[in-house]
Motif scaffolding. Structure first.
Motif, short mmCIF file in Angstrom:
data_model
loop_
_atom_site.label_atom_id
_atom_site.label_comp_id
_atom_site.label_asym_id
_atom_site.label_seq_id
_atom_site.Cartn_x
_atom_site.Cartn_y
_atom_site.Cartn_z
N GLU A 65 0.83 -1.20 0.00
CA GLU A 65 0.00 0.00 0.00
C GLU A 65 0.87 1.26 0.00
N ALA A 66 1.91 1.24 0.82
CA ALA A 66 2.81 2.40 0.88
C ALA A 66 3.51 2.60 -0.47
N LEU A 67 3.95 1.52 -1.09
CA LEU A 67 4.59 1.63 -2.41
C LEU A 67 3.63 2.25 -3.41
N ALA A 68 2.40 1.79 -3.43
CA ALA A 68 1.41 2.33 -4.37
C ALA A 68 1.17 3.82 -4.12
N ALA A 69 1.07 4.21 -2.86
CA ALA A 69 0.83 5.62 -2.53
C ALA A 69 2.01 6.49 -2.95
N TYR A 70 3.23 6.05 -2.66
CA TYR A 70 4.40 6.85 -3.02
C TYR A 70 4.63 6.87 -4.52
N ARG A 71 4.30 5.79 -5.22
CA ARG A 71 4.40 5.80 -6.68
C ARG A 71 3.37 6.77 -7.27
N GLY A 72 2.19 6.79 -6.68
CA GLY A 72 1.17 7.75 -7.11
C GLY A 72 1.63 9.18 -6.89
N GLU A 73 2.22 9.41 -5.73
CA GLU A 73 2.73 10.76 -5.45
C GLU A 73 3.85 11.12 -6.43
N ARG A 74 4.69 10.17 -6.77
CA ARG A 74 5.79 10.45 -7.71
C ARG A 74 5.23 10.88 -9.07
N LYS A 75 4.15 10.23 -9.52
CA LYS A 75 3.54 10.63 -10.79
C LYS A 75 3.07 12.08 -10.74
N ILE A 76 2.47 12.46 -9.62
CA ILE A 76 2.00 13.83 -9.45
C ILE A 76 3.18 14.80 -9.47
N ILE A 77 4.24 14.45 -8.76
CA ILE A 77 5.42 15.32 -8.70
C ILE A 77 6.05 15.45 -10.09
N VAL A 78 6.12 14.35 -10.83
CA VAL A 78 6.70 14.39 -12.18
C VAL A 78 5.87 15.31 -13.08
N GLN A 79 4.55 15.22 -12.95
CA GLN A 79 3.68 16.10 -13.74
C GLN A 79 3.91 17.57 -13.36
N ASP A 91 6.89 0.79 8.75
CA ASP A 91 6.69 1.94 9.63
C ASP A 91 6.66 3.25 8.86
N ILE A 92 6.77 3.16 7.54
CA ILE A 92 6.70 4.34 6.68
C ILE A 92 5.24 4.63 6.38
N GLY A 93 4.79 5.83 6.68
CA GLY A 93 3.39 6.20 6.47
C GLY A 93 3.13 6.65 5.04
N LEU A 94 1.92 7.14 4.83
CA LEU A 94 1.54 7.66 3.52
C LEU A 94 2.31 8.92 3.21
N PRO A 95 2.47 9.24 1.92
CA PRO A 95 3.12 10.50 1.57
C PRO A 95 2.25 11.68 2.01
N ALA A 96 2.87 12.79 2.22
CA ALA A 96 2.17 13.97 2.72
C ALA A 96 1.01 14.36 1.81
N SER A 97 1.19 14.28 0.51
CA SER A 97 0.12 14.67 -0.40
C SER A 97 -1.09 13.77 -0.26
N ALA A 98 -0.89 12.51 0.03
CA ALA A 98 -2.00 11.57 0.18
C ALA A 98 -2.77 11.83 1.47
N THR A 99 -2.07 12.19 2.54
CA THR A 99 -2.75 12.43 3.81
C THR A 99 -3.42 13.79 3.84
N GLU A 100 -2.87 14.77 3.09
CA GLU A 100 -3.46 16.10 3.05
C GLU A 100 -4.82 16.10 2.37
N VAL A 101 -4.94 15.35 1.28
CA VAL A 101 -6.20 15.31 0.54
C VAL A 101 -7.11 14.19 0.99
N GLY A 102 -6.69 13.41 1.95
CA GLY A 102 -7.52 12.33 2.47
C GLY A 102 -7.67 11.18 1.49
N VAL A 103 -6.58 10.84 0.82
CA VAL A 103 -6.61 9.75 -0.16
C VAL A 103 -6.72 8.43 0.57
N GLU A 104 -7.58 7.55 0.07
CA GLU A 104 -7.68 6.21 0.64
C GLU A 104 -6.46 5.42 0.23
#
Length: 196
Positions: A5-19, A177-190
């Motif tokens: 789950e953490a990998l998926a969230a951080y990969r999603g955040e990386r796509k946003i950052i790349v854009q 022990d690594i949580g969700l990326p900041a962007s995912a927790t700020e917008v309340g991403v599941e």
């Protein structure tokens, strides 16, 4: 949180950052054209260029931080995966050793002239015809000398359930022990698992 789950969230955040990064570089390129086209463009667009450069630096820092976390998660996933594969290999080696021990015991029993089940003899024969022949020859000589013992099969326990292995599943579902990326927790991403 699960590693997968953490990998998926951080990969999603990386796509946003790349854009974001691409858009900022497009803006910078456009601004460079404006600067070069207008007389006194450097001075006129200096504030906009400075703001854009700070934004680019910020996005690059976020990208690097994201990359570090992804590396950590990938290492954790690989460690869990490798541990599961090692456990699987150890179990297989243990099974092979037990099987070899049974085959050697059957050969020993036949060689001393004992009566063993036909299924056990067949397993020895399937394993090694030469070993089977040697055991039978020695057993024939031993039969002339004394009374023969009778044994039950060594493979009666083969009906046990076989354990299944799933390195990918274990690695995905292992806790981190690594949580969700900041962007995912700020917008309340599941988390990805909740959306399934």
């Amino acid at each position: 949180m699960k590693i997968g789950e953490a990998l998926a969230a951080y990969r999603g955040e990386r796509k946003i950052i790349v854009q974001e990064r691409r858009e900022l570089y497009r803006q910078k390129e456009s601004l460079e054209k404006k600067i070069n086209a207008a007389p006194g463009g450097r001075e006129r667009y200096a504030d906009e260029a400075a703001t854009l450069e700070l934004s680019i630096n910020n996005v690059n820092e976020r990208f690097e931080e994201n990359l570090k976390v992804l590396d950590q998660l990938t290492e954790q996933e690989a460690a869990v995966w490798n541990a599961e594969v090692s456990r699987q290999q150890a179990d297989v080696m243990e099974d092979v050793a037990v099987e070899m021990g049974k085959i050697m015991e059957v050969a020993h029993r036949i060689a001393k002239g004992a009566i063993v089940p036909a299924a056990d003899e067949k397993k020895l024969l399937d394993y090694s015809f030469e070993m089977y022949q040697a055991a039978k020859s020695m057993g024939a000589m031993a039969q002339m000398q004394k009374k023969r013992e009778k044994y039950d099969s060594l493979w009666d326990d083969e009906e046990e359930e076989r354990q299944e292995y799933d390195p990918a599943g274990k690695a995905y579902n292992a806790e981190t022990d690594i949580g969700l990326p900041a962007s995912a927790t700020e917008v309340g991403v599941e988390s990805p698992a909740q959306g399934l």
